[in-house]
Design a protein around this motif. Structure first.
Motif, short mmCIF file in Angstrom:
data_model
loop_
_atom_site.label_atom_id
_atom_site.label_comp_id
_atom_site.label_asym_id
_atom_site.label_seq_id
_atom_site.Cartn_x
_atom_site.Cartn_y
_atom_site.Cartn_z
N PHE A 147 0.83 -1.20 0.00
CA PHE A 147 0.00 0.00 0.00
C PHE A 147 0.87 1.25 0.00
O PHE A 147 1.77 1.39 0.82
CB PHE A 147 -0.94 -0.01 1.20
N GLU A 148 0.57 2.15 -0.94
CA GLU A 148 1.31 3.40 -1.02
C GLU A 148 0.96 4.29 0.17
O GLU A 148 -0.04 4.09 0.86
CB GLU A 148 0.95 4.13 -2.32
N ASP A 149 1.79 5.30 0.38
CA ASP A 149 1.52 6.27 1.44
C ASP A 149 0.13 6.89 1.22
O ASP A 149 -0.22 7.27 0.11
CB ASP A 149 2.57 7.38 1.45
N GLY A 150 -0.62 6.96 2.29
CA GLY A 150 -1.97 7.50 2.20
C GLY A 150 -3.03 6.45 2.00
O GLY A 150 -4.22 6.74 2.14
N ALA A 151 -2.62 5.21 1.67
CA ALA A 151 -3.59 4.13 1.50
C ALA A 151 -3.92 3.54 2.86
O ALA A 151 -3.06 3.40 3.74
CB ALA A 151 -3.03 3.05 0.59
N SER A 152 -5.17 3.19 3.04
CA SER A 152 -5.61 2.61 4.30
C SER A 152 -5.36 1.11 4.31
O SER A 152 -5.92 0.37 3.50
CB SER A 152 -7.11 2.88 4.51
N THR A 153 -4.50 0.66 5.21
CA THR A 153 -4.19 -0.76 5.29
C THR A 153 -5.24 -1.55 6.07
O THR A 153 -5.13 -2.76 6.17
CB THR A 153 -2.82 -0.97 5.96
N ARG A 154 -6.27 -0.87 6.56
CA ARG A 154 -7.29 -1.62 7.31
C ARG A 154 -8.11 -2.53 6.40
O ARG A 154 -8.85 -3.37 6.89
CB ARG A 154 -8.21 -0.65 8.07
N TYR A 155 -7.96 -2.34 5.08
CA TYR A 155 -8.68 -3.20 4.15
C TYR A 155 -7.77 -4.26 3.53
O TYR A 155 -8.11 -4.86 2.51
CB TYR A 155 -9.31 -2.35 3.04
N ALA A 156 -6.62 -4.50 4.14
CA ALA A 156 -5.67 -5.46 3.58
C ALA A 156 -6.26 -6.86 3.51
O ALA A 156 -5.83 -7.67 2.67
CB ALA A 156 -4.39 -5.48 4.41
N ARG A 157 -7.25 -7.17 4.34
CA ARG A 157 -7.86 -8.50 4.34
C ARG A 157 -9.07 -8.58 3.43
O ARG A 157 -9.79 -9.57 3.41
CB ARG A 157 -8.25 -8.89 5.77
N HIS A 158 -9.30 -7.53 2.67
CA HIS A 158 -10.41 -7.54 1.71
C HIS A 158 -10.16 -8.61 0.65
O HIS A 158 -9.02 -8.81 0.20
CB HIS A 158 -10.53 -6.16 1.04
N PRO A 159 -11.20 -9.33 0.21
CA PRO A 159 -11.00 -10.40 -0.79
C PRO A 159 -10.32 -9.95 -2.07
O PRO A 159 -9.66 -10.76 -2.73
CB PRO A 159 -12.43 -10.88 -1.05
N VAL A 160 -10.46 -8.68 -2.46
CA VAL A 160 -9.82 -8.24 -3.70
C VAL A 160 -8.30 -8.13 -3.55
O VAL A 160 -7.59 -8.02 -4.55
CB VAL A 160 -10.40 -6.91 -4.21
N PHE A 161 -7.80 -8.16 -2.32
CA PHE A 161 -6.37 -8.05 -2.08
C PHE A 161 -5.73 -9.35 -1.60
O PHE A 161 -4.51 -9.39 -1.41
CB PHE A 161 -6.08 -6.97 -1.03
N THR A 162 -6.50 -10.38 -1.38
CA THR A 162 -5.96 -11.62 -0.82
C THR A 162 -5.91 -12.72 -1.87
O THR A 162 -6.85 -12.86 -2.67
CB THR A 162 -6.80 -12.11 0.38
N PRO A 163 -4.82 -13.50 -1.93
CA PRO A 163 -4.71 -14.57 -2.93
C PRO A 163 -5.80 -15.63 -2.74
O PRO A 163 -6.29 -15.85 -1.63
CB PRO A 163 -3.32 -15.17 -2.64
N HIS A 164 -6.15 -16.27 -3.83
CA HIS A 164 -7.19 -17.30 -3.77
C HIS A 164 -6.69 -18.58 -3.12
O HIS A 164 -7.47 -19.38 -2.62
CB HIS A 164 -7.71 -17.60 -5.17
N TYR A 165 -5.36 -18.80 -3.14
CA TYR A 165 -4.78 -20.02 -2.58
C TYR A 165 -3.61 -19.64 -1.68
O TYR A 165 -3.02 -18.57 -1.83
CB TYR A 165 -4.32 -20.97 -3.69
N SER A 166 -3.27 -20.54 -0.77
CA SER A 166 -2.18 -20.25 0.17
C SER A 166 -1.03 -21.23 0.09
O SER A 166 0.07 -20.92 0.57
CB SER A 166 -2.72 -20.22 1.61
#
Length: 326
Positions: A147-166
Motif C-alpha cells: 500500500f502506497e503512502d496515504g492508503a488505508s491498510t485496514r482493508y488489507a484482508r479484503h478479498p480483492v487483495f488476498t490470494p485465492h490459494y495459500s
C-alpha cells in the motif's frame, strides 16, 4: 507483425531460438513503475536464459516505450518493446503473446507480470520449477499488495487483495493473469486472439481465458514461493473503488457463465441463481464482516451478488475505461 503491432526496439542480435522462457509485460502510462518492474526482472537469480517483451499500450504517449528502450538497446535486458495499437488490457496481452509465439520458437514457458508489480528474485525459477514438478499447464502465484503512502491498510484482508490459494499445489482454476506461467502448448491450442477483447475495459478477460482452458482439459497449479509485490495506490482503498470492484467481479462471473450456456431455460436458471446468491449474500457478508472486523469488507459478498444480477440486465461497469480512476 500485424497492423495492430509495431516492434519499436529490440536488444542487439536478439536470437529467438536462444530462449525457452519469455516474460510478457504490458504497460500503460506507468513509466516510473515500469522501470522498477524491469529492474526486478534484471535482478532475477536464475541461470535460465529469458527474454522480455514489453507491450506499450499507449500508442500516442509512448512513455513506457521511452523508459524501457535504453534497457533493451544496450543489452541490459534481452527482448523487445512493441506497441499494441489497440487500446485495452486484453489487446495488449494478445499482442505480446502472439509476438512471443512467432519471435521465440524455442519458448516453452510464457510468464506474465504487470507494470505495477515487482518480481521476487527467484520468481522465474519458482514458477518454471513448479510447473514442471506439478506437471501442470498454467501456474499462478500470489500478488502481494504494497500500500502506497496515504492508503488505508485496514482493508488489507479484503478479498480483492488476498490470494485465492495459500499453498503450493494443483488447483482447480486461476483468476488473475498478473503473475502466471503458461506453457506454449496452451497458447497454440487456444489460438489468437487468446483473450477476448470484449473484456478490454471490464476486466475478467483472464478469468474467461482460464475457463476456456479448463474446458479444453488444461491443468492449473499454484506456487506460493513465486510472489510479486503489487503497488496499491491510495484510491484502491477508498469505498468507491472497492464497491466498483465488487460489482464488477459479480458482473464478470455472470458474463462468463452466460457464455457457457445458451437458451431461454438456461437463462432463467442463471437469473434464479443470481437472485438466490443475492438473497444469501447478507448472511455471508455478515460472516465476513465478523471475521475481518470490518463492515466495509463485509459488504463484498453483497456487492458481488448485486453486480451479478445487474449484469443479467445489461449493466456492467467498465472500471478500466478511465485508467486514472483505477
Amino acid at each position: 507483425m500485424t497492423d495492430a503491432i509495431t516492434i519499436a526496439c529490440e536488444s542487439p542480435g536478439l536470437d529467438g531460438d536462444a530462449f525457452a522462457i519469455v516474460v510478457t509485460l504490458p504497460t500503460f502510462r506507468r513509466p516510473e513503475h515500469l522501470l522498477k518492474t524491469l529492474s526486478s526482472l534484471a535482478a532475477q537469480r536464475t541461470t535460465r536464459p529469458f527474454a522480455v517483451i514489453v507491450m506499450e499500450n499507449d500508442a500516442e504517449g509512448r512513455a513506457g516505450l521511452d523508459a524501457a528502450r535504453p534497457l533493451f538497446a544496450d543489452g541490459q535486458l534481452n527482448g523487445l518493446v512493441l506497441i499494441a495499437h489497440e487500446r485495452g488490457n486484453c489487446a495488449a496481452y494478445n499482442a505480446g503473446w502472439q509476438t512471443a509465439l512467432t519471435r521465440f520458437p524455442a519458448m516453452r514457458h510464457l510468464l506474465v507480470i504487470d507494470d505495477d508489480e515487482i518480481a521476487d528474485p527467484d520468481w522465474i525459477d519458482s514458477l518454471v520449477v513448479t510447473s514442471d514438478r506439478l506437471d501442470v499447464d498454467i501456474v499462478g502465484g500470489p500478488q502481494v499488495p504494497v500500500f502506497e503512502d496515504g492508503a488505508s491498510t485496514r482493508y488489507a484482508r479484503h478479498p480483492v487483495f488476498t490470494p485465492h490459494y495459500s499453498e503450493t499445489g494443483s488447483v482447480p482454476i486461476l483468476y488473475s493473469s498478473g503473475n502466471v506461467a503458461i506453457r506454449r502448448k496452451v497458447l497454440e491450442t487456444i489460438g489468437a486472439p487468446f483473450l477476448d477483447t470484449a473484456f478490454n475495459f471490464i476486466g475478467g478477460g483472464d478469468s474467461d481465458f482460464y475457463t476456456r482452458c479448463r474446458q479444453r482439459g488444461f491443468s492449473f497449479g499454484w506456487c506460493a514461493e513465486a510472489p510479486v509485490l503489487e503497488t496499491t495506490p491510495a484510491r484502491r482503498t477508498e469505498f468507491s473503488w472497492l464497491n466498483a470492484r465488487g460489482l464488477r467481479n459479480g458482473a464478470i462471473s455472470s458474463i462468463i457463465e452466460r457464455r457457457q450456456t445458451s437458451g431461454r431455460r438456461n437463462g432463467l436458471r442463471r437469473v434464479a441463481k443470481s437472485a438466490a446468491l443475492l438473497a444469501a449474500s447478507p448472511l455471508r457478508s455478515a460472516g465476513l464482516a465478523l471475521r475481518t472486523r470490518s463492515p466495509v469488507i463485509g459488504l463484498y459478498h453483497m456487492q458481488v451478488a448485486i453486480g451479478r444480477l445487474m449484469a443479467e440486465f445489461g449493466w456492467v461497469n467498465e472500471q478500466y475505461r478511465r485508467p486514472e480512476q483505477n
